[in-house]
Design a protein around this motif. Sequence first.
Motif, short mmCIF file in Angstrom:
data_model
loop_
_atom_site.label_atom_id
_atom_site.label_comp_id
_atom_site.label_asym_id
_atom_site.label_seq_id
_atom_site.Cartn_x
_atom_site.Cartn_y
_atom_site.Cartn_z
N LEU A 137 -3.71 10.12 12.71
CA LEU A 137 -5.14 10.14 13.02
C LEU A 137 -5.71 8.72 13.01
O LEU A 137 -6.53 8.37 13.87
CB LEU A 137 -5.89 11.01 12.00
N ALA A 138 -5.28 7.90 12.06
CA ALA A 138 -5.76 6.52 12.01
C ALA A 138 -5.32 5.75 13.25
O ALA A 138 -6.11 5.00 13.84
CB ALA A 138 -5.25 5.84 10.74
N TRP A 139 -4.06 5.91 13.65
CA TRP A 139 -3.58 5.24 14.87
C TRP A 139 -4.39 5.70 16.09
O TRP A 139 -4.73 4.91 16.96
CB TRP A 139 -2.11 5.54 15.09
N ALA A 140 -4.65 7.01 16.15
CA ALA A 140 -5.40 7.54 17.30
C ALA A 140 -6.81 6.99 17.36
O ALA A 140 -7.38 6.86 18.45
CB ALA A 140 -5.43 9.07 17.22
N LEU A 141 -7.39 6.66 16.22
CA LEU A 141 -8.74 6.09 16.20
C LEU A 141 -8.73 4.60 16.54
O LEU A 141 -9.68 4.08 17.13
CB LEU A 141 -9.37 6.29 14.81
N VAL B 38 0.83 -1.20 0.00
CA VAL B 38 0.00 0.00 0.00
C VAL B 38 0.86 1.26 0.00
O VAL B 38 0.54 2.26 -0.65
CB VAL B 38 -0.94 0.00 1.22
N GLY B 39 2.00 1.19 0.70
CA GLY B 39 2.87 2.35 0.78
C GLY B 39 3.34 2.83 -0.57
O GLY B 39 3.43 4.04 -0.83
N GLY B 40 3.66 1.89 -1.47
CA GLY B 40 4.09 2.27 -2.81
C GLY B 40 3.00 3.01 -3.57
O GLY B 40 3.26 3.96 -4.32
N LEU C 5 -0.17 -2.29 9.40
CA LEU C 5 -0.41 -1.89 8.01
C LEU C 5 -0.14 -0.40 7.84
O LEU C 5 0.58 0.01 6.91
CB LEU C 5 -1.85 -2.23 7.63
N ILE C 6 -0.71 0.39 8.73
CA ILE C 6 -0.49 1.84 8.66
C ILE C 6 0.99 2.17 8.83
O ILE C 6 1.56 3.00 8.12
CB ILE C 6 -1.32 2.56 9.73
N GLY C 7 1.64 1.48 9.79
CA GLY C 7 3.04 1.74 10.07
C GLY C 7 3.94 1.40 8.90
O GLY C 7 4.85 2.16 8.55
N ALA C 8 3.71 0.26 8.25
CA ALA C 8 4.55 -0.15 7.12
C ALA C 8 4.38 0.80 5.95
O ALA C 8 5.35 1.17 5.28
CB ALA C 8 4.23 -1.58 6.72
#
Length: 421
Positions: free
Chosen positions: A301-305, A282-284, A328-331
């Motif tokens: 914001l996604a992590w905070a949710l 997804v990052g690419g 997923l968000i982190g990678a």
Amino acid sequence: MLGRTMTLAEAAPKTEEVPLRRNRNFQFLWAGSALSILAERFSAMAFTLVVIWSGGSKVSAGLVAFAALLPMLLVQLPAGVLVDRWNRRRVMLVCVAGRLVGIASVTAAVAADRVWIPHLAVVAFAQGSMTVFYQLAERATVRSVVPGSQLPAAMAQNEARGRGANFVGHPTGGVLFGLTAYAPFLTSTVFYLASLVAMLRLRTPAQAPGKRKGSGVGAGLRWVWQRRYFRTALLLIAGSNLLFQGMILTLQVVIKEQDRSSAIVGLIMAAGSVGGLVGAVVGGWWVRRMAMRHIMVVAHLAWALVMPALIFTSQPVAFGGLFFTTSLIGAATTVAGMVYQLRITPDNMQGRVGSVVLLLTSGASSMGALGTGFLLEAVSTRQAFTVMAAVMGLLAVVTALTFLGRKAAEDEKATDGMGNL
């Protein structure tokens, strides 16, 4: 504004171009490193599992985890300089052999029921230190055994290797620990031995002597510090990484308090690894469609949710889903950040700037482990998750205030004249 920097393909040395699958030296380097990473993953989580499941205190578990991660704080910067000065193949061989001896000593101690916290902490610190040296040396060595045109494909294979090792290593380590406490350490010993055999087969071109003047750690630190936008992003990512390490240690305590198998911890970590694999893809896609400052805001914001859900769940499946999402968000954010850093950093500063980036982003994990150990002695696991969720919410607010303003847009455009990646 920076001058034009060389691309990775231009910077890499010219070598005979054969398919990567037929490049003998790349295959030995890839295989030896894969075995080494698997060895480290099998035993990494077992260090704290041994402490927790043998009745040790939560502070002791936090101290051992802190020792394993402390090299990310202490060793990164000098390692970046020394790896450029020393023979890199020799560095990798010494690191594999050193980790082999250290893990073998833990295997013997656990098998004999002679667990001693200082011994675990020393070996964990030594393994972490040699892993830092090995990773820096291995990354630089790829450039000497692979033609420039194949470097992107080679690095993609290396990234997949690391994510795959996380997926296999964490759950397997938990399962092995469930069979017998010394099993993950014994398995790591065997894999380090196999890695050493592969690395002995590796042949690399002669390495030019590294410069000893004007190439110290200070240059990298100054370069990062002089770029306000870049250093702010690094500090925010460091804060979030600190919280993620706290999540992992707290999860282990939760599973132990529920009287569940240690293998459950490994399976939850495996879910996070799958999320990381998806996030890398997804990052690419993400990095081609959104400015780096917007990626920072969306990620935090996604992590905070997501993180507040940790407070209200106790089921392993739910934990797995939450770790999948945060990873997923982190990678995806990591891929975007790596691309951004490569684009704005001059070629002759890549190593030193890279070590500063790793110091700030990964080194924070060691402080997260230590702080969480003390936090868990003072409050319940649910209260600990509440504290982490609150801090992440604060980081999200700071990120939005920092990167949604006009000044952030101007800063990003001023960095090598680029507004979008």
